[in-house]
Scaffold this motif. Structure first.
Motif, PDB file in Angstrom:
ATOM      1  N   VAL A 170      -7.081   5.837   3.161  1.00  0.00           N
ATOM      2  CA  VAL A 170      -6.652   5.847   1.760  1.00  0.00           C
ATOM      3  C   VAL A 170      -5.204   5.367   1.685  1.00  0.00           C
ATOM      4  O   VAL A 170      -4.392   5.713   2.542  1.00  0.00           O
ATOM      5  N   GLU A 171      -4.890   4.583   0.673  1.00  0.00           N
ATOM      6  CA  GLU A 171      -3.513   4.116   0.479  1.00  0.00           C
ATOM      7  C   GLU A 171      -2.933   4.743  -0.779  1.00  0.00           C
ATOM      8  O   GLU A 171      -3.547   4.691  -1.848  1.00  0.00           O
ATOM      9  N   VAL A 172      -1.762   5.358  -0.652  1.00  0.00           N
ATOM     10  CA  VAL A 172      -1.098   6.006  -1.789  1.00  0.00           C
ATOM     11  C   VAL A 172       0.381   5.641  -1.766  1.00  0.00           C
ATOM     12  O   VAL A 172       0.881   5.059  -0.801  1.00  0.00           O
ATOM     13  N   ASN A 173       1.080   5.983  -2.825  1.00  0.00           N
ATOM     14  CA  ASN A 173       2.536   5.837  -2.861  1.00  0.00           C
ATOM     15  C   ASN A 173       3.197   7.107  -2.344  1.00  0.00           C
ATOM     16  O   ASN A 173       2.725   8.207  -2.624  1.00  0.00           O
ATOM     17  N   ALA A 174       4.271   6.966  -1.601  1.00  0.00           N
ATOM     18  CA  ALA A 174       4.968   8.138  -1.062  1.00  0.00           C
ATOM     19  C   ALA A 174       5.462   9.052  -2.171  1.00  0.00           C
ATOM     20  O   ALA A 174       5.554  10.265  -1.998  1.00  0.00           O
ATOM     21  N   THR A 175       5.766   8.464  -3.335  1.00  0.00           N
ATOM     22  CA  THR A 175       6.293   9.257  -4.438  1.00  0.00           C
ATOM     23  C   THR A 175       5.200   9.851  -5.324  1.00  0.00           C
ATOM     24  O   THR A 175       5.493  10.605  -6.252  1.00  0.00           O
ATOM     25  N   ASP A 176       3.940   9.502  -5.061  1.00  0.00           N
ATOM     26  CA  ASP A 176       2.834  10.068  -5.835  1.00  0.00           C
ATOM     27  C   ASP A 176       2.689  11.554  -5.555  1.00  0.00           C
ATOM     28  O   ASP A 176       2.937  12.020  -4.437  1.00  0.00           O
ATOM     29  N   ASN A 177       2.233  12.300  -6.555  1.00  0.00           N
ATOM     30  CA  ASN A 177       1.839  13.680  -6.315  1.00  0.00           C
ATOM     31  C   ASN A 177       0.512  13.707  -5.572  1.00  0.00           C
ATOM     32  O   ASN A 177      -0.280  12.762  -5.652  1.00  0.00           O
ATOM     33  N   VAL A 178       0.255  14.804  -4.872  1.00  0.00           N
ATOM     34  CA  VAL A 178      -0.980  14.936  -4.096  1.00  0.00           C
ATOM     35  C   VAL A 178      -2.215  14.836  -4.986  1.00  0.00           C
ATOM     36  O   VAL A 178      -3.288  14.418  -4.546  1.00  0.00           O
ATOM     37  N   SER A 179      -2.075  15.188  -6.261  1.00  0.00           N
ATOM     38  CA  SER A 179      -3.209  15.119  -7.179  1.00  0.00           C
ATOM     39  C   SER A 179      -3.766  13.693  -7.285  1.00  0.00           C
ATOM     40  O   SER A 179      -4.950  13.496  -7.563  1.00  0.00           O
ATOM     41  N   GLU A 180      -2.918  12.681  -7.038  1.00  0.00           N
ATOM     42  CA  GLU A 180      -3.378  11.301  -7.081  1.00  0.00           C
ATOM     43  C   GLU A 180      -4.398  11.018  -5.983  1.00  0.00           C
ATOM     44  O   GLU A 180      -5.246  10.137  -6.120  1.00  0.00           O
ATOM     45  N   LEU A 181      -4.310  11.769  -4.883  1.00  0.00           N
ATOM     46  CA  LEU A 181      -5.251  11.572  -3.782  1.00  0.00           C
ATOM     47  C   LEU A 181      -6.670  11.913  -4.213  1.00  0.00           C
ATOM     48  O   LEU A 181      -7.637  11.281  -3.779  1.00  0.00           O
ATOM     49  N   ARG A 182      -6.808  12.908  -5.079  1.00  0.00           N
ATOM     50  CA  ARG A 182      -8.139  13.274  -5.579  1.00  0.00           C
ATOM     51  C   ARG A 182      -8.759  12.101  -6.347  1.00  0.00           C
ATOM     52  O   ARG A 182      -9.954  11.815  -6.213  1.00  0.00           O
ATOM     53  N   LYS A 183      -7.942  11.423  -7.157  1.00  0.00           N
ATOM     54  CA  LYS A 183      -8.456  10.295  -7.935  1.00  0.00           C
ATOM     55  C   LYS A 183      -8.894   9.154  -7.023  1.00  0.00           C
ATOM     56  O   LYS A 183      -9.943   8.533  -7.237  1.00  0.00           O
ATOM     57  N   GLU A 184      -8.093   8.899  -5.976  1.00  0.00           N
ATOM     58  CA  GLU A 184      -8.439   7.830  -5.043  1.00  0.00           C
ATOM     59  C   GLU A 184      -9.724   8.160  -4.290  1.00  0.00           C
ATOM     60  O   GLU A 184     -10.573   7.295  -4.079  1.00  0.00           O
ATOM     61  N   LEU A 185      -9.856   9.425  -3.881  1.00  0.00           N
ATOM     62  CA  LEU A 185     -11.060   9.834  -3.155  1.00  0.00           C
ATOM     63  C   LEU A 185     -12.302   9.715  -4.034  1.00  0.00           C
ATOM     64  O   LEU A 185     -13.381   9.359  -3.565  1.00  0.00           O
ATOM     65  N   GLN A 186     -12.145  10.021  -5.318  1.00  0.00           N
ATOM     66  CA  GLN A 186     -13.285   9.916  -6.239  1.00  0.00           C
ATOM     67  C   GLN A 186     -13.748   8.465  -6.344  1.00  0.00           C
ATOM     68  O   GLN A 186     -14.946   8.177  -6.351  1.00  0.00           O
ATOM     69  N   LYS A 187     -12.800   7.541  -6.400  1.00  0.00           N
ATOM     70  CA  LYS A 187     -13.152   6.115  -6.449  1.00  0.00           C
ATOM     71  C   LYS A 187     -13.841   5.677  -5.156  1.00  0.00           C
ATOM     72  O   LYS A 187     -14.867   4.988  -5.178  1.00  0.00           O
ATOM     73  N   LEU A 188     -13.257   6.089  -4.018  1.00  0.00           N
ATOM     74  CA  LEU A 188     -13.827   5.701  -2.719  1.00  0.00           C
ATOM     75  C   LEU A 188     -15.179   6.354  -2.481  1.00  0.00           C
ATOM     76  O   LEU A 188     -16.054   5.779  -1.834  1.00  0.00           O
ATOM     77  N   HIS A 189     -15.341   7.564  -3.010  1.00  0.00           N
ATOM     78  CA  HIS A 189     -16.595   8.293  -2.817  1.00  0.00           C
ATOM     79  C   HIS A 189     -17.773   7.531  -3.408  1.00  0.00           C
ATOM     80  O   HIS A 189     -18.870   7.485  -2.836  1.00  0.00           O
TER      81      HIS A 189
END
Length: 211
Positions: free
Chosen positions: A143-162
C-alpha cells in the motif's frame, strides 16, 4: 477471579488472577500455562496497552473481563525494544514550520533556500510504501500512503485494494498494530514513526479509548 484472554488464533482461554497481581505476573501465568514467552506478549484492555508494572486494580480488570492477547514474532520484539516513546516520536518527527520542510527537502544551503508556502509543502508530501499483513493470511498487501496522512486513510486504501485483490479483510471491524503498538486512526504515519517498507498488521475487533 477469572479473566478471559482472546487471541487472534485459537480459542479464548481463562486464567485466574489476583486483585493485586501486576500485568507482568499475569504474563508469567500465560507463559506458564500456555507457553507464550513474556517478551512476545502484548495485552490490550479497553483500548489501552497494559504496562507491566500496573496491577489488576489499577487497570480496573474485573471478573470475566476480556483482554486481547497479541503475540509477536522474534523480529517484531527486537524491533519494538528500540522504538522510542510516542511523545518522543512526535517531537522528533513533527515539522513545526514550512522552513524546516524546505531545509530537509532541499540540497541547497539553508541561507539560499526559498521558503515555500504551506500549500507548496503539502502538495508534495513524502510517499511511504508499506506492507499490510492480514492476520488470516500470509500474503502481505503493498500500500502507498503519504507520511503526513492519518492512519484512517489506510482503511480507505485497503477498501479500494480489497475490491481489486480480493484479500481477507475483517467485516466486523479491525484495528492496526505497528511494532506491538495500537495505531491511533487520528494520528499520522509520521507521528507513529512508520518508515519506508515497514509492515503494519491487521487485528480483528475494535479498540475504544478509556474514560
Amino acid at each position: 477471579m477469572d479473566v478471559i484472554f482472546e487471541t487472534q488464533k485459537g480459542k479464548p482461554f481463562s486464567i485466574e488472577v489476583g486483585f493485586f497481581d501486576t500485568v507482568l505476573e499475569i504474563k508469567e501465568k500465560i507463559h506458564k500455562y500456555h507457553g507464550i514467552p513474556i517478551p512476545h506478549q502484548t495485552l490490550i484492555f479497553n483500548g489501552n496497552v497494559l504496562q507491566d508494572d500496573r496491577d489488576v486494580e489499577y487497570c480496573e480488570i474485573l471478573q470475566n473481563s476480556r483482554i486481547q492477547l497479541l503475540v509477536s514474532s522474534d523480529s517484531d520484539t527486537s524491533n519494538s525494544t528500540k522504538q522510542p516513546q510516542p511523545n518522543a516520536a512526535a517531537a522528533d518527527h513533527q515539522l513545526p514550520s514550512p522552513a524546516k520542510n524546505a531545509q530537509l527537502n532541499s540540497n541547497t544551503p539553508s541561507s539560499n533556500t526559498v521558503v515555500p508556502s504551506e500549500t507548496d509543502v503539502n502538495d508534495n508530501p513524502k510517499k511511504l510504501k508499506l506492507l499490510v499483513l492480514p492476520k488470516c493470511g500470509t500474503k502481505k498487501i503493498p500500500v502507498e500512503v503519504n507520511a503526513t496522512d492519518n492512519v484512517s486513510e489506510l482503511r480507505k486504501e485497503l477498501q479500494k485494494l480489497h475490491q481489486r485483490l480480493q484479500f481477507h479483510l475483517p467485516q466486523e471491524g479491525y484495528f492496526f498494530i505497528y511494532k506491538q503498538n495500537v495505531m491511533d486512526d487520528d494520528r499520522s504515519f509520521r507521528w507513529h514513526q512508520v518508515g519506508q517498507g515497514d509492515t503494519i498488521e491487521i487485528f480483528n475487533g475494535s479498540v475504544t479509548g478509556g474514560s
